[in-house]
Design a protein around this motif. Structure first.
Motif, PDB file in Angstrom:
ATOM      1  N   VAL A 194      89.956  88.723 195.812  1.00  0.00           N
ATOM      2  CA  VAL A 194      89.549  90.080 196.590  1.00  0.00           C
ATOM      3  C   VAL A 194      89.045  89.374 197.740  1.00  0.00           C
ATOM      4  CG1 VAL A 194      89.366  91.503 194.830  1.00  0.00           C
ATOM      5  CG2 VAL A 194      87.219  90.234 195.545  1.00  0.00           C
ATOM      6  N   ARG A 195      88.360  88.411 197.772  1.00  0.00           N
ATOM      7  CA  ARG A 195      87.948  87.737 199.078  1.00  0.00           C
ATOM      8  C   ARG A 195      89.208  87.361 199.925  1.00  0.00           C
ATOM      9  NH1 ARG A 195      85.236  88.537 202.239  1.00  0.00           N
ATOM     10  NH2 ARG A 195      85.148  86.507 203.320  1.00  0.00           N
TER      11      ARG A 195
ATOM     12  N   THR B 274      83.816  80.549 198.964  1.00  0.00           N
ATOM     13  CA  THR B 274      84.843  81.564 199.124  1.00  0.00           C
ATOM     14  C   THR B 274      84.517  82.692 200.072  1.00  0.00           C
ATOM     15  OG1 THR B 274      83.999  83.007 197.506  1.00  0.00           O
ATOM     16  CG2 THR B 274      85.684  81.055 196.718  1.00  0.00           C
ATOM     17  N   GLY B 275      83.185  82.773 200.199  1.00  0.00           N
ATOM     18  CA  GLY B 275      82.769  83.969 201.373  1.00  0.00           C
ATOM     19  C   GLY B 275      81.955  85.072 200.208  1.00  0.00           C
TER      20      GLY B 275
ATOM     21  N   TYR C 209      78.820  96.343 199.061  1.00  0.00           N
ATOM     22  CA  TYR C 209      79.990  95.692 198.855  1.00  0.00           C
ATOM     23  C   TYR C 209      81.170  96.202 198.613  1.00  0.00           C
ATOM     24  CZ  TYR C 209      76.169  92.111 198.469  1.00  0.00           C
ATOM     25  OH  TYR C 209      75.065  91.561 198.652  1.00  0.00           O
ATOM     26  N   ASP C 210      82.268  95.882 199.131  1.00  0.00           N
ATOM     27  CA  ASP C 210      83.607  96.333 198.489  1.00  0.00           C
ATOM     28  C   ASP C 210      83.661  96.161 197.180  1.00  0.00           C
ATOM     29  OD1 ASP C 210      84.564  97.186 201.052  1.00  0.00           O
ATOM     30  OD2 ASP C 210      85.094  95.066 201.336  1.00  0.00           O
ATOM     31  N   VAL C 211      83.344  95.273 196.468  1.00  0.00           N
ATOM     32  CA  VAL C 211      83.483  94.853 195.097  1.00  0.00           C
ATOM     33  C   VAL C 211      82.491  94.218 194.499  1.00  0.00           C
ATOM     34  CG1 VAL C 211      85.167  93.724 193.241  1.00  0.00           C
ATOM     35  CG2 VAL C 211      86.198  94.432 195.233  1.00  0.00           C
ATOM     36  N   ILE C 212      82.001  94.546 193.305  1.00  0.00           N
ATOM     37  CA  ILE C 212      80.618  93.738 192.679  1.00  0.00           C
ATOM     38  C   ILE C 212      81.252  93.374 191.179  1.00  0.00           C
ATOM     39  CG2 ILE C 212      78.529  93.969 191.467  1.00  0.00           C
ATOM     40  CD1 ILE C 212      77.935  96.506 193.216  1.00  0.00           C
ATOM     41  N   VAL C 213      80.996  91.869 190.967  1.00  0.00           N
ATOM     42  CA  VAL C 213      81.556  91.493 189.717  1.00  0.00           C
ATOM     43  C   VAL C 213      80.391  91.192 188.832  1.00  0.00           C
ATOM     44  CG1 VAL C 213      82.830  89.457 188.755  1.00  0.00           C
ATOM     45  CG2 VAL C 213      83.544  90.596 190.977  1.00  0.00           C
TER      46      VAL C 213
END
Length: 487
Positions: free
Chosen positions: A22-23, A104-105, A4-8
């Motif tokens: 970010v989405r 949000t995807g 993924y681009d970002v992991i939260v």
């Protein structure tokens, strides 16, 4: 391996809002949560506590009006209030929150996430399966905070309440002892007293709400006492005893006021004595950080001391401002900064009040403490401003002398203060205390963030007769000189 681009890490309000941001910027994101999506705010803090408070506040306000008070002869229906609380906490079912995240995807991943070196997160799912997630650009820690309990003899065995039990209890205790003098202690003491509990508030210091102007705590203490809460200052709990888990709890106290050792008995005891970061088991040691510590960040919310600039911390976990709305604000800032850095060549706007600069966490934090009265504040107190080296003037006015306030409630009691930077003649802080003042706060926030000159505020005309007329009274006091001002 999932990329993924970002992991939260954490699906509370900061994590949800960051994922959405970010989405919207076109980045892929996974949101990992081990408890309920929606976080502390949705189930054990903001939403259930305000749901508990609104009925007694509404009743108290009605009873302050001649002609309305005569219509009320009974008491609150505690079961109905608790039922309404349950509905606002979604009956502790997070299906709706999960659906929103997915809408949000973003991908929602249920399980406990641990950092496993740079840009890697291992998730242990409820089924015992491990998933390895890898981030191209950022991992964001949004795991929040938990109640910090003091190290007192007998406390673990006494089964103390924290904010979670204090907002989620199924029955009203006959007697409740509340330890602490901050917002959680104040709000829950008021709520449970209104629902019928005999409440004793035990405060180690000499006033409530120590981070606000002193007069705010004074008015709130007066309101709690008027509601029937026994407020005691200058007392420290030295031990807690509960021989029978189903029996009463006894708190041993050291009374600094000269009374010596005393004891208070209750059916339940609630400790609201601080927060700790939920970072003890998220793998910080794999990137050179100390588990259990707050995470220091720069003003773009990137964790300092981690090479590569891939780790961010948003919300309570960075200890900048432990408030839901400030965490959501940080999420907007961090999300924009992550997106800008992910798109090669995009410049960051890190000027004061810039799009990628969390300035409000330093200069314009907003907070409301609910009850009768309410206390609302934004920006700096006089003490904070002077500590920063600012030359300020405090301009005070009695809210009870405002036409709109006297219409709002008979015998309205309250006070307002604006803190003005003398050199720039702009507001750097404001505090209001009184019934219904929470709705005054955003106007003050706009004035502080916008650095609106005091002379320009003369042209912001408050509607008559509303409590907002306090702005005109404050400006008149500013104009007329320092007579009557208090520092």
């Amino acid at each position: 391996m999932d990329l993924y681009d970002v992991i939260v890490l954490g699906a509370g309000p900061p994590g949800e809002n960051l994922a959405e941001r970010v989405r919207a910027a076109g980045l892929s994101v996974a949101v990992v949560e081990s408890e309920l999506a929606g976080g502390e705010c949705s189930y054990w803090a903001c939403m259930p506590s305000k749901a508990l408070l609104r009925p007694p506040i509404a009743l108290a306000e009605a009873r302050r009006l001649a002609g309305a008070r005569e219509a009320f002869s009974g008491e609150l229906d505690a079961a109905a209030v608790l039922g309404r609380r349950d509905s606002f906490a979604a009956h502790w079912d997070d299906a709706g929150q999960v659906d929103w995240i997915r809408s949000t995807g973003a991908e929602f991943v249920r399980g406990h996430g641990r950092i496993d070196g740079p840009c890697r997160v291992i998730v242990e799912t409820p089924a015992g399966v491990q998933r390895l997630l890898t981030a191209r650009h950022a991992v964001v820690v949004c795991t929040g905070s938990a109640a910090a309990l003091p190290d007192l003899p007998g406390l673990p065995e006494a089964l103390p309440w924290t904010n979670r039990e204090g907002t989620g209890a199924r029955e009203v205790p006959d007697r409740l002892a509340v330890v602490g003098g901050g917002p959680v202690a104040v709000e829950l003491a008021y709520a449970w007293r209104a629902l019928g509990a005999e409440v004793t508030a035990l405060v180690r210091g000499e006033r409530l709400l120590e981070r606000m102007e002193p007069f705010a705590g004074e008015h709130v203490a007066e309101g709690l006492r008027a509601a029937g809460v026994d407020v005691r200052f200058g007392v420290s709990v030295t031990a807690v005893r509960r021989p029978d888990p189903e029996g009463e709890v006894t708190l041993e106290l050291d009374d600094d006021g000269g009374g010596g050792l005393v004891a208070v008995a209750a059916d339940e005891v609630l400790f609201a004595t601080g927060r700790r970061p939920r970072t003890d088991d998220i793998g910080l040691e794999t990137v050179g950080l100390t588990p259990g510590d707050w995470l220091p960040v720069d003003d773009t919310l990137r964790v300092t001391g981690v090479s590569g600039g891939w780790l961010y911390a948003v919300g309570d976990v960075n200890h900048r401002a432990l408030l839901t709305h400030q965490g959501k604000y940080q999420a907007r800032i961090a999300g924009a900064a992550i997106a800008a850095r992910a798109h090669a060549g995009a410049a960051l706007d890190t000027a004061r009040w810039g799009a990628h600069q969390a300035t409000a966490d330093r200069d314009a934090v907003t907070q409301v403490v609910f009850g009768v009265p309410e206390a609302a504040a934004v920006g700096l107190t006089v003490q904070e401003a002077e500590r920063r080296g600012l030359r300020v003037r405090a301009v005070d006015f009695d809210l009870g002398k405002v036409s709109g306030a006297s219409l709002f409630a008979d015998d309205y009691r309250g006070r307002a203060r604006m803190v003005v930077d003398r050199e720039r003649a702009v507001l750097v802080g404001a505090t209001f205390v009184g019934p219904g003042v929470s709705e005054l706060l955003h106007a003050a926030s706009v004035a502080v963030v916008g650095e609106v000159p005091v002379e320009r505020l003369w042209h912001a005309v408050p509607a008559y007769p509303t409590i907002s007329e306090i702005w005109l009274r404050l400006l008149e006091t500013w104009r007329d000189g320092e007579d009557g001002d208090q520092g």
